[in-house]
Design an enzyme around this catalytic site. Structure first.
Site, PDB file in Angstrom:
ATOM      1  CG  ASN A 151      -0.293  -0.380   2.492  1.00 46.84           C
ATOM      2  OD1 ASN A 151       0.318  -1.430   2.604  1.00 46.84           O
ATOM      3  ND2 ASN A 151      -0.391   0.477   3.488  1.00 46.84           N
ATOM      4  CD  GLN A 179      -3.521  -0.154  -1.501  1.00 48.64           C
ATOM      5  OE1 GLN A 179      -3.586   0.392  -2.614  1.00 48.64           O
ATOM      6  NE2 GLN A 179      -3.964   0.436  -0.409  1.00 48.64           N
ATOM      7  CG  HIS A 201     -12.484   1.846   1.633  1.00 48.02           C
ATOM      8  ND1 HIS A 201     -11.495   2.795   1.754  1.00 48.02           N
ATOM      9  CD2 HIS A 201     -12.154   0.864   2.489  1.00 48.02           C
ATOM     10  CE1 HIS A 201     -10.608   2.389   2.665  1.00 48.02           C
ATOM     11  NE2 HIS A 201     -10.993   1.217   3.122  1.00 48.02           N
ATOM     12  CB  CYS A 325      -2.907   2.768   8.334  1.00 53.39           C
ATOM     13  SG  CYS A 325      -4.073   2.261   7.077  1.00 53.39           S
TER      14      CYS A 325
HETATM   15  C1  LIG Z   1      -6.609  -0.311   3.285  1.00 52.73           C
HETATM   16  C2  LIG Z   1      -5.878  -1.579   3.527  1.00 52.73           C
HETATM   17  C3  LIG Z   1      -6.303  -2.498   4.505  1.00 52.73           C
HETATM   18  C4  LIG Z   1      -7.452  -2.207   5.418  1.00 52.73           C
HETATM   19  O1  LIG Z   1      -8.693  -2.164   4.783  1.00 52.73           O
HETATM   20  P1  LIG Z   1      -9.919  -1.435   5.536  1.00 52.73           P
HETATM   21  O2  LIG Z   1     -11.106  -1.778   4.727  1.00 52.73           O
HETATM   22  O3  LIG Z   1      -9.612   0.018   5.524  1.00 52.73           O
HETATM   23  O4  LIG Z   1      -9.968  -2.014   6.914  1.00 52.73           O
HETATM   24  C5  LIG Z   1      -5.605  -3.675   4.649  1.00 52.73           C
HETATM   25  N1  LIG Z   1      -4.541  -3.953   3.868  1.00 52.73           N
HETATM   26  C6  LIG Z   1      -4.100  -3.123   2.919  1.00 52.73           C
HETATM   27  C7  LIG Z   1      -2.936  -3.503   2.075  1.00 52.73           C
HETATM   28  C8  LIG Z   1      -4.755  -1.901   2.722  1.00 52.73           C
HETATM   29  O5  LIG Z   1      -4.304  -1.064   1.788  1.00 52.73           O
END
Ligand SMILES: *Cc1c(COP(=O)(O)O)cnc(C)c1O
Length: 379
Positions: A151, A179, A201, A325
């Protein structure tokens, strides 16, 4: 002020067609999918239609798809679900140092519960070593969990080869593909993937809904107790509208995958070429080619990423310094440190992640701002 959004790895807008399909399930079609009367059956049918769409996009079977509340929950369910199910077989799990917190924090919890975790190193481009992976497999290894694409730096792991190694040693293979879904082609059969996490999302679907693929025949314990939803594997009344949205979003993404990849790759490489032309003293993080089509991550010497973000925000530009995050935390990105960056350089990173609505003109505007702001910040 016009907003230019370059943070598609953090989240995306919900496509209009997706909203349209979701809307009835907030109002007229409000039945509980577990109810037997026709209002409930309509909701149930909508969920099963979404399950088919997800399965089709992954080359899986509908019964192998479990809906969750987000990508993080899917990751928790995969790791804990397998760890608890197979604890008598072994308590060793292999992952990497550059995973998302949804994986790394779950691993920490499992360590406290007596599990042993091996965190694989990555090279300067963010790739794990296949030989180190194979060497790490032990008699008591029950799971390999390696993310499909990172990510922060966008590096795409050699998933098919990891799947082959896992299969050869009879170890289950989970991949956090949050991702990757909607950005690159995924085939759980061809890639020997046993479990896979996604989140709507991140591919133009709604927030608060995700899914876990679990290969038929692979058992796992549920981690949320309660009712019998999702074949007794995930208790809680289904988020029908959200699930419908996820299904529509993944269908649209898959239909347009090649065009989308091509568009973003072209824009991404244009951004890199413009940086090269207009800005000095920087380092591109992640692999040049085997990276997500819309991902860029660059460290600029002598600046602080957060300061750069504030200046960009004044111009209506949304970007990220590390990952959403971990922003707000004072320590530099664990991913950038793992690929060998010195902390000073890790602090100076800018993640621009492109999406559907971005244009060449957007990139020109961004480059113009960077060329003005960065020399000032360096003074
Ligand atoms: C965004 C993301 C998550 C978490 O997903 P959420 O739906 O926001 O809990 C987990 N792993 C990766 C690689 C992400 O980019």
């Amino acid at each position: 002020m016009r907003i230019r959004y370059f943070d598609h790895a953090a989240t995306t807008n919900v496509k209009e067609e997706v909203v349209k399909e979701m809307l009835p399930y907030f109002s007229i079609e409000y039945g509980n999918a577990s109810s037997l009367y026709s209002l409930g059956r309509t909701s149930k049918k909508a969920i099963e239609e979404a399950r088919k769409r997800v399965a089709k996009a992954l080359h899986a079977k509908p019964k192998e798809i479990y809906f969750t509340s987000c990508g993080s929950e899917a990751d928790n369910l995969a790791l804990k679900g397998i760890a608890y199910q197979y604890k008598n077989k072994g308590k060793h799990i292999i992952t990497s140092k550059i995973e998302h917190p949804a994986i790394l924090e779950t691993c920490k919890t499992l360590e406290k519960q007596g599990y042993e975790i091996t965190y694989l190193n990555v090279d300067e481009n963010g790739f794990i070593s296949l030989s180190e992976l194979e060497f790490s497999i032990r008699e008591d290894t029950i799971l390999i969990s390696i993310m499909f694409a990172n990510n922060e730096i966008g590096t795409i792991q050699p998933i098919e080869q990891i799947g082959q190694i896992a299969k050869k040693h009879n170890v289950l293979f989970h991949t956090d593909s949050v991702q990757a879904v909607g950005n690159v082609k995924i085939d759980v059969e061809a890639m020997n993937i046993d479990l896979l996490s996604m989140s709507a999302h991140k591919f133009y679907g709604p927030k608060g809904v995700g899914a876990l693929y679990v290969r038929e025949g692979v058992e796992f314990e549920r981690i949320q107790d309660g009712g019998h939803q999702e074949k007794n594997k995930r208790a809680g009344t289904e988020n029908v509208a959200g699930i419908v949205g996820l299904g529509k979003a993944i269908e649209l993404a898959n239909e347009n995958l090649e065009k989308y990849e091509e568009k973003l790759t072209t824009l991404r490489d244009y951004y890199f070429s413009q940086i090269e032309e207009k800005i000095s003293n920087y380092k591109i993080n992640g692999d040049k080619e085997k990276r997500l089509p819309g991902n860029t991550n660059i460290s600029f010497e002598g600046i602080h990423g957060e300061e750069l973000l504030l200046k960009l925000d004044e111009k209506g530009i949304c970007a990220s310094a590390g990952s959403a995050c971990s922003s707000g935390t004072p320590s530099p990105s664990h991913v950038l440190l793992a690929i060998g960056l010195k902390p000073e350089l890790a602090y100076g990173s800018l993640r621009i992640t492109l999406g559907e609505e971005n244009t060449k003109e957007d990139i020109d505007f961004l480059i113009e701002q960077l060329a003005e702001i960065i020399p000032k910040l360096r003074k």
